[in-house]
Scaffold this active site. Structure first.
Site, PDB file in Angstrom:
ATOM      1  N   GLU A   1      10.341  -9.288  -5.348  1.00 12.00           N
ATOM      2  CA  GLU A   1      10.559  -7.944  -4.480  1.00 12.00           C
ATOM      3  C   GLU A   1      12.151  -7.978  -4.491  1.00 12.00           C
ATOM      4  O   GLU A   1      13.145  -7.164  -4.589  1.00 12.00           O
ATOM      5  CB  GLU A   1       9.968  -7.530  -3.349  1.00 12.00           C
TER       6      GLU A   1
ATOM      7  N   SER B   1       0.713  -1.292  -0.043  1.00  8.24           N
ATOM      8  CA  SER B   1      -0.184  -0.109   0.052  1.00  8.24           C
ATOM      9  C   SER B   1       0.810   1.129  -0.133  1.00  8.24           C
ATOM     10  O   SER B   1       0.305   2.388  -0.443  1.00  8.24           O
ATOM     11  CB  SER B   1      -0.778   0.025   1.195  1.00  8.24           C
ATOM     12  N   THR B   2       2.257   1.236   0.401  1.00 10.70           N
ATOM     13  CA  THR B   2       2.784   2.451   0.581  1.00 10.70           C
ATOM     14  C   THR B   2       3.576   2.738  -0.920  1.00 10.70           C
ATOM     15  O   THR B   2       3.492   4.012  -0.992  1.00 10.70           O
ATOM     16  CB  THR B   2       4.101   2.225   1.605  1.00 10.70           C
TER      17      THR B   2
ATOM     18  N   ASP C   1       7.512  -4.707   5.978  1.00 11.35           N
ATOM     19  CA  ASP C   1       6.775  -4.739   7.303  1.00 11.35           C
ATOM     20  C   ASP C   1       7.524  -4.502   8.330  1.00 11.35           C
ATOM     21  O   ASP C   1       6.739  -4.135   9.498  1.00 11.35           O
ATOM     22  CB  ASP C   1       6.322  -6.411   7.382  1.00 11.35           C
TER      23      ASP C   1
ATOM     24  N   GLY D   1       7.111  -9.154   2.337  1.00 11.88           N
ATOM     25  CA  GLY D   1       6.253 -10.069   2.165  1.00 11.88           C
ATOM     26  C   GLY D   1       4.814 -10.228   2.859  1.00 11.88           C
ATOM     27  O   GLY D   1       4.110 -10.988   2.692  1.00 11.88           O
ATOM     28  N   GLY D   2       4.546  -9.117   3.556  1.00 14.26           N
ATOM     29  CA  GLY D   2       3.211  -9.144   4.026  1.00 14.26           C
ATOM     30  C   GLY D   2       2.211  -9.107   3.143  1.00 14.26           C
ATOM     31  O   GLY D   2       1.045  -9.596   3.337  1.00 14.26           O
ATOM     32  N   GLY D   3       2.715  -8.714   1.917  1.00  9.26           N
ATOM     33  CA  GLY D   3       1.596  -8.579   0.768  1.00  9.26           C
ATOM     34  C   GLY D   3       1.974 -10.067  -0.065  1.00  9.26           C
ATOM     35  O   GLY D   3       1.245  -9.886  -1.168  1.00  9.26           O
TER      36      GLY D   3
ATOM     37  N   GLY E   1       8.045  -1.085  -0.071  1.00 11.41           N
ATOM     38  CA  GLY E   1       7.451  -1.142   1.557  1.00 11.41           C
ATOM     39  C   GLY E   1       8.454  -2.156   2.292  1.00 11.41           C
ATOM     40  O   GLY E   1       9.321  -2.772   1.904  1.00 11.41           O
TER      41      GLY E   1
HETATM   42  O1  DER Z   1       4.498  -7.419   0.683  1.00 12.29           O
HETATM   43  C1  DER Z   1       5.558  -6.537   0.995  1.00 12.29           C
HETATM   44  O2  DER Z   1       6.780  -7.032   0.894  1.00 12.29           O
HETATM   45  C2  DER Z   1       5.076  -5.336   1.090  1.00 12.29           C
HETATM   46  O3  DER Z   1       6.239  -4.478   0.666  1.00 12.29           O
HETATM   47  C3  DER Z   1       4.930  -4.934   2.447  1.00 12.29           C
HETATM   48  O4  DER Z   1       6.094  -5.696   3.198  1.00 12.29           O
HETATM   49  C4  DER Z   1       4.595  -3.661   2.817  1.00 12.29           C
HETATM   50  O5  DER Z   1       3.289  -3.214   2.549  1.00 12.29           O
HETATM   51  P1  DER Z   1       2.638  -2.012   2.943  1.00 12.29           P
HETATM   52  O6  DER Z   1       3.374  -0.970   2.374  1.00 12.29           O
HETATM   53  O7  DER Z   1       1.247  -2.159   2.769  1.00 12.29           O
HETATM   54  O8  DER Z   1       2.597  -1.865   4.375  1.00 12.29           O
END
Ligand code: DER
Length: 233
Positions: A107, A31-32, A88, A99-101, A86
């Site tokens: 990446e 999202s960032t 986490d 990897g939250g996403g 981004g």
């Molecule tokens: O999945 C990812 O690696 C994203 O970059 C995650 O780590 C950050 O996502 P956010 O910007 O929505 O917090």
């Protein structure tokens, strides 16, 4: 929201400070980075910049196309000037959990091809020690057939708990852009050498990559609710 304005502030500052004309730019996921793409598009229009943008996911590709930025790929542009993404969580040694996403593999590939890797995040990701604020575990991409033995081997190596990431809007597990599964490793409070952990988990047959980005990020911008930005050093 306050968190969104924090993300936007960090993203805008990073794009303004780290991108110059003719750059090949890696575009992260999450999202960032949406705000980073917005700022890239603004600068291209305003300053007539010539950029090529390399995506790290289907989401990043959509953002590049929808913002009329020039889409590139690693076959034509194997060396990038900068990758912006981004995280986490980022610790005091610039080790990141990503990897939250669910996009960690592409990446990490794109970040590894960039001269500079810039992390953008809101203040809740700025930690001293991994696990301080981010409680969802370290994502690890695995070949689907191997997920159970991989989970067992991670637990045998380092303890903690490992769980298969299940989808919310689809029955069954999350399937990545690379058609793999994600397991999230909730590590114990021990003192880990994250470089060794990343290496050893990557050696387990069936592991595609981990969300531990070690010795990769060279700059990090954290945004705050009041719109201020702090660069971590
Ligand atoms: O999945 C990812 O690696 C994203 O970059 C995650 O780590 C950050 O996502 P956010 O910007 O929505 O917090």
């Amino acid at each position: 929201s306050l968190l969104e304005s924090a993300k936007k502030a960090a993203a805008f500052r990073a794009v303004d400070e780290c991108v110059k004309d003719k750059d090949i730019v890696g575009v992260g996921s999450g999202s960032t980075v949406v705000y980073a793409v917005e700022r890239l598009a603004e600068r291209v229009q305003k300053e007539k910049l010539q950029l090529v943008c390399i995506p790290t996911s289907f989401q990043a590709r959509q953002l590049i196309v929808e913002n009329n930025l020039t889409l590139g790929d690693l076959s034509r542009y194997p060396q990038l000037d900068v990758a912006i993404d981004g995280a986490d969580e980022l610790d005091s040694n610039f080790v990141a959990i990503k990897g939250g996403g669910g996009c960690l593999t592409q990446e990490k590939i794109v970040a590894s091809c960039a001269k500079h890797f810039v992390v953008i995040a809101d203040y809740t990701k700025d930690s001293q020690v991994l696990g301080e604020q981010y409680k969802k575990g370290i994502p690890i991409e695995v070949i689907p057939l191997a997920y159970v033995p991989v989970m067992n081997k991670i637990k045998a190596l380092y303890g903690g708990e490992v769980q298969l990431r299940m989808a919310k809007m689809k029955a069954g597990p999350v399937v990545t852009d690379n058609s793999n599964f994600i397991v999230d490793w909730h590590f114990p409070e021990d003192k880990f050498n994250w470089k060794d952990v990343n290496t050893n988990i990557n050696l387990i047959p069936g592991v595609v990559d981990t969300g531990l980005f070690v010795d990769m990020a060279d700059r990090a911008f954290f945004g705050y609710a009041d719109g201020s930005v702090k660069e971590k050093t």
